[in-house]
Design a protein around this motif. Structure first.
Motif, PDB file in Angstrom:
ATOM      1  N   ARG A 153       0.834  -1.202   0.000  1.00  0.00           N
ATOM      2  CA  ARG A 153       0.000   0.000   0.000  1.00  0.00           C
ATOM      3  C   ARG A 153       0.874   1.259   0.000  1.00  0.00           C
ATOM      4  NH1 ARG A 153      -5.069   1.157   4.031  1.00  0.00           N
ATOM      5  NH2 ARG A 153      -6.173   2.391   2.485  1.00  0.00           N
ATOM      6  N   ALA A 154       1.915   1.268   0.756  1.00  0.00           N
ATOM      7  CA  ALA A 154       2.825   2.413   0.812  1.00  0.00           C
ATOM      8  C   ALA A 154       3.530   2.610  -0.524  1.00  0.00           C
ATOM      9  CB  ALA A 154       3.837   2.220   1.933  1.00  0.00           C
ATOM     10  N   THR A 155       3.876   1.533  -1.179  1.00  0.00           N
ATOM     11  CA  THR A 155       4.526   1.627  -2.490  1.00  0.00           C
ATOM     12  C   THR A 155       3.582   2.233  -3.520  1.00  0.00           C
ATOM     13  OG1 THR A 155       5.855  -0.316  -1.964  1.00  0.00           O
ATOM     14  CG2 THR A 155       5.713   0.316  -4.278  1.00  0.00           C
ATOM     15  N   VAL A 156       2.335   1.795  -3.503  1.00  0.00           N
ATOM     16  CA  VAL A 156       1.343   2.337  -4.437  1.00  0.00           C
ATOM     17  C   VAL A 156       1.136   3.820  -4.176  1.00  0.00           C
ATOM     18  CG1 VAL A 156      -1.091   2.247  -5.102  1.00  0.00           C
ATOM     19  CG2 VAL A 156       0.192   0.135  -4.814  1.00  0.00           C
ATOM     20  N   ALA A 157       1.025   4.212  -2.920  1.00  0.00           N
ATOM     21  CA  ALA A 157       0.833   5.616  -2.568  1.00  0.00           C
ATOM     22  C   ALA A 157       2.040   6.452  -2.986  1.00  0.00           C
ATOM     23  CB  ALA A 157       0.590   5.753  -1.071  1.00  0.00           C
ATOM     24  N   ARG A 158       3.229   5.874  -2.858  1.00  0.00           N
ATOM     25  CA  ARG A 158       4.447   6.594  -3.211  1.00  0.00           C
ATOM     26  C   ARG A 158       4.519   6.867  -4.720  1.00  0.00           C
ATOM     27  NH1 ARG A 158      10.211   5.126  -0.635  1.00  0.00           N
ATOM     28  NH2 ARG A 158      10.987   7.230  -0.852  1.00  0.00           N
ATOM     29  N   VAL A 159       3.971   5.985  -5.517  1.00  0.00           N
ATOM     30  CA  VAL A 159       3.962   6.151  -6.975  1.00  0.00           C
ATOM     31  C   VAL A 159       2.746   6.959  -7.414  1.00  0.00           C
ATOM     32  CG1 VAL A 159       3.783   4.928  -9.172  1.00  0.00           C
ATOM     33  CG2 VAL A 159       5.284   4.050  -7.379  1.00  0.00           C
ATOM     34  N   ALA A 160       1.608   6.724  -6.809  1.00  0.00           N
ATOM     35  CA  ALA A 160       0.365   7.354  -7.229  1.00  0.00           C
ATOM     36  C   ALA A 160       0.323   8.844  -6.905  1.00  0.00           C
ATOM     37  CB  ALA A 160      -0.826   6.651  -6.594  1.00  0.00           C
ATOM     38  N   ALA A 161       0.906   9.262  -5.814  1.00  0.00           N
ATOM     39  CA  ALA A 161       0.843  10.671  -5.415  1.00  0.00           C
ATOM     40  C   ALA A 161       1.494  11.592  -6.456  1.00  0.00           C
ATOM     41  CB  ALA A 161       1.456  10.861  -4.036  1.00  0.00           C
ATOM     42  N   PRO A 162       2.734  11.320  -6.893  1.00  0.00           N
ATOM     43  CA  PRO A 162       3.322  12.190  -7.926  1.00  0.00           C
ATOM     44  C   PRO A 162       2.558  12.119  -9.254  1.00  0.00           C
ATOM     45  CG  PRO A 162       5.022  10.893  -6.856  1.00  0.00           C
ATOM     46  CD  PRO A 162       3.717  10.370  -6.385  1.00  0.00           C
ATOM     47  N   ALA A 163       2.053  10.933  -9.604  1.00  0.00           N
ATOM     48  CA  ALA A 163       1.292  10.801 -10.848  1.00  0.00           C
ATOM     49  C   ALA A 163       0.019  11.628 -10.770  1.00  0.00           C
ATOM     50  CB  ALA A 163       0.967   9.334 -11.114  1.00  0.00           C
ATOM     51  N   ALA A 164      -0.661  11.598  -9.644  1.00  0.00           N
ATOM     52  CA  ALA A 164      -1.885  12.393  -9.464  1.00  0.00           C
ATOM     53  C   ALA A 164      -1.561  13.883  -9.509  1.00  0.00           C
ATOM     54  CB  ALA A 164      -2.560  12.020  -8.153  1.00  0.00           C
ATOM     55  N   PHE A 165      -0.450  14.277  -8.918  1.00  0.00           N
ATOM     56  CA  PHE A 165      -0.034  15.676  -8.936  1.00  0.00           C
ATOM     57  C   PHE A 165       0.233  16.140 -10.368  1.00  0.00           C
ATOM     58  CE2 PHE A 165       3.392  18.840  -8.935  1.00  0.00           C
ATOM     59  CZ  PHE A 165       2.755  19.873  -8.258  1.00  0.00           C
ATOM     60  N   LEU A 166       0.973  15.346 -11.141  1.00  0.00           N
ATOM     61  CA  LEU A 166       1.259  15.700 -12.534  1.00  0.00           C
ATOM     62  C   LEU A 166      -0.017  15.786 -13.363  1.00  0.00           C
ATOM     63  CD1 LEU A 166       4.497  13.653 -13.235  1.00  0.00           C
ATOM     64  CD2 LEU A 166       4.269  16.123 -12.982  1.00  0.00           C
ATOM     65  N   LEU A 167      -0.951  14.885 -13.142  1.00  0.00           N
ATOM     66  CA  LEU A 167      -2.224  14.931 -13.848  1.00  0.00           C
ATOM     67  C   LEU A 167      -2.979  16.210 -13.499  1.00  0.00           C
ATOM     68  CD1 LEU A 167      -4.347  13.579 -15.646  1.00  0.00           C
ATOM     69  CD2 LEU A 167      -5.240  12.485 -13.586  1.00  0.00           C
ATOM     70  N   ALA A 168      -3.007  16.574 -12.222  1.00  0.00           N
ATOM     71  CA  ALA A 168      -3.701  17.792 -11.799  1.00  0.00           C
ATOM     72  C   ALA A 168      -3.066  19.039 -12.404  1.00  0.00           C
ATOM     73  CB  ALA A 168      -3.709  17.880 -10.276  1.00  0.00           C
ATOM     74  N   VAL A 169      -1.750  19.096 -12.437  1.00  0.00           N
ATOM     75  CA  VAL A 169      -1.054  20.238 -13.031  1.00  0.00           C
ATOM     76  C   VAL A 169      -1.330  20.321 -14.527  1.00  0.00           C
ATOM     77  CG1 VAL A 169       1.234  21.186 -13.562  1.00  0.00           C
ATOM     78  CG2 VAL A 169       0.723  20.356 -11.263  1.00  0.00           C
ATOM     79  N   THR A 170      -1.325  19.188 -15.212  1.00  0.00           N
ATOM     80  CA  THR A 170      -1.612  19.168 -16.649  1.00  0.00           C
ATOM     81  C   THR A 170      -3.016  19.680 -16.927  1.00  0.00           C
ATOM     82  OG1 THR A 170      -0.104  17.307 -16.964  1.00  0.00           O
ATOM     83  CG2 THR A 170      -1.734  17.700 -18.700  1.00  0.00           C
ATOM     84  N   VAL A 171      -3.982  19.229 -16.169  1.00  0.00           N
ATOM     85  CA  VAL A 171      -5.362  19.690 -16.344  1.00  0.00           C
ATOM     86  C   VAL A 171      -5.444  21.192 -16.081  1.00  0.00           C
ATOM     87  CG1 VAL A 171      -7.694  19.540 -15.381  1.00  0.00           C
ATOM     88  CG2 VAL A 171      -6.416  17.457 -15.894  1.00  0.00           C
ATOM     89  N   ALA A 172      -4.782  21.673 -15.037  1.00  0.00           N
ATOM     90  CA  ALA A 172      -4.808  23.105 -14.726  1.00  0.00           C
ATOM     91  C   ALA A 172      -4.203  23.925 -15.865  1.00  0.00           C
ATOM     92  CB  ALA A 172      -4.053  23.369 -13.425  1.00  0.00           C
ATOM     93  N   VAL A 173      -3.084  23.475 -16.416  1.00  0.00           N
ATOM     94  CA  VAL A 173      -2.446  24.194 -17.523  1.00  0.00           C
ATOM     95  C   VAL A 173      -3.371  24.229 -18.738  1.00  0.00           C
ATOM     96  CG1 VAL A 173      -0.553  24.073 -19.204  1.00  0.00           C
ATOM     97  CG2 VAL A 173      -0.078  23.801 -16.763  1.00  0.00           C
ATOM     98  N   LEU A 174      -3.991  23.119 -19.057  1.00  0.00           N
ATOM     99  CA  LEU A 174      -4.907  23.081 -20.201  1.00  0.00           C
ATOM    100  C   LEU A 174      -6.101  24.005 -19.991  1.00  0.00           C
ATOM    101  CD1 LEU A 174      -4.811  19.278 -21.055  1.00  0.00           C
ATOM    102  CD2 LEU A 174      -3.745  21.155 -22.312  1.00  0.00           C
ATOM    103  N   LEU A 175      -6.625  24.062 -18.795  1.00  0.00           N
ATOM    104  CA  LEU A 175      -7.746  24.959 -18.509  1.00  0.00           C
ATOM    105  C   LEU A 175      -7.339  26.421 -18.622  1.00  0.00           C
ATOM    106  CD1 LEU A 175      -9.450  23.114 -15.526  1.00  0.00           C
ATOM    107  CD2 LEU A 175     -10.349  23.389 -17.838  1.00  0.00           C
TER     108      LEU A 175
END
Length: 96
Positions: free
Chosen positions: A4-26
């Protein structure tokens, strides 16, 4: 480390990058809201009659005016709604 910790460690930066990409596109789409749609020619329709010319790459209203023996003020009068900063190659404008 647990699975679970490994998944969270990988998923958090991926979610952050996705959020930033969406914000830039908007933000980009918001900044372009005043522009014409991509499919439109963006041409200013020159009034009927008179002489028209096609804008060349790198042209400014000053260059066009000098080339055709007129003034920038006259070009603006003959072409209501023209954007002197947004001239695009291929656009037809009235010079006389």
């Amino acid at each position: 480390m647990t699975s679970r910790a490994t998944v969270a460690r990988v998923a958090a930066p991926a979610a952050f990058l996705l959020a930033v990409t969406v914000a830039v596109l908007l933000v980009r789409s918001g900044l372009r809201a005043g522009e014409r749609p991509a499919g439109s020619s963006g041409a200013v329709v020159a009034p009927a009659g008179g002489q028209t010319v096609s804008v060349r790459a790198g042209d400014t209203l000053e260059r066009i005016a000098a080339r055709h023996g007129t003034s920038v003020a006259e070009l603006l009068r003959l072409n209501p709604g023209i954007d002197p900063i947004g001239l695009r190659a291929g656009r037809r404008i009235r010079v006389k």
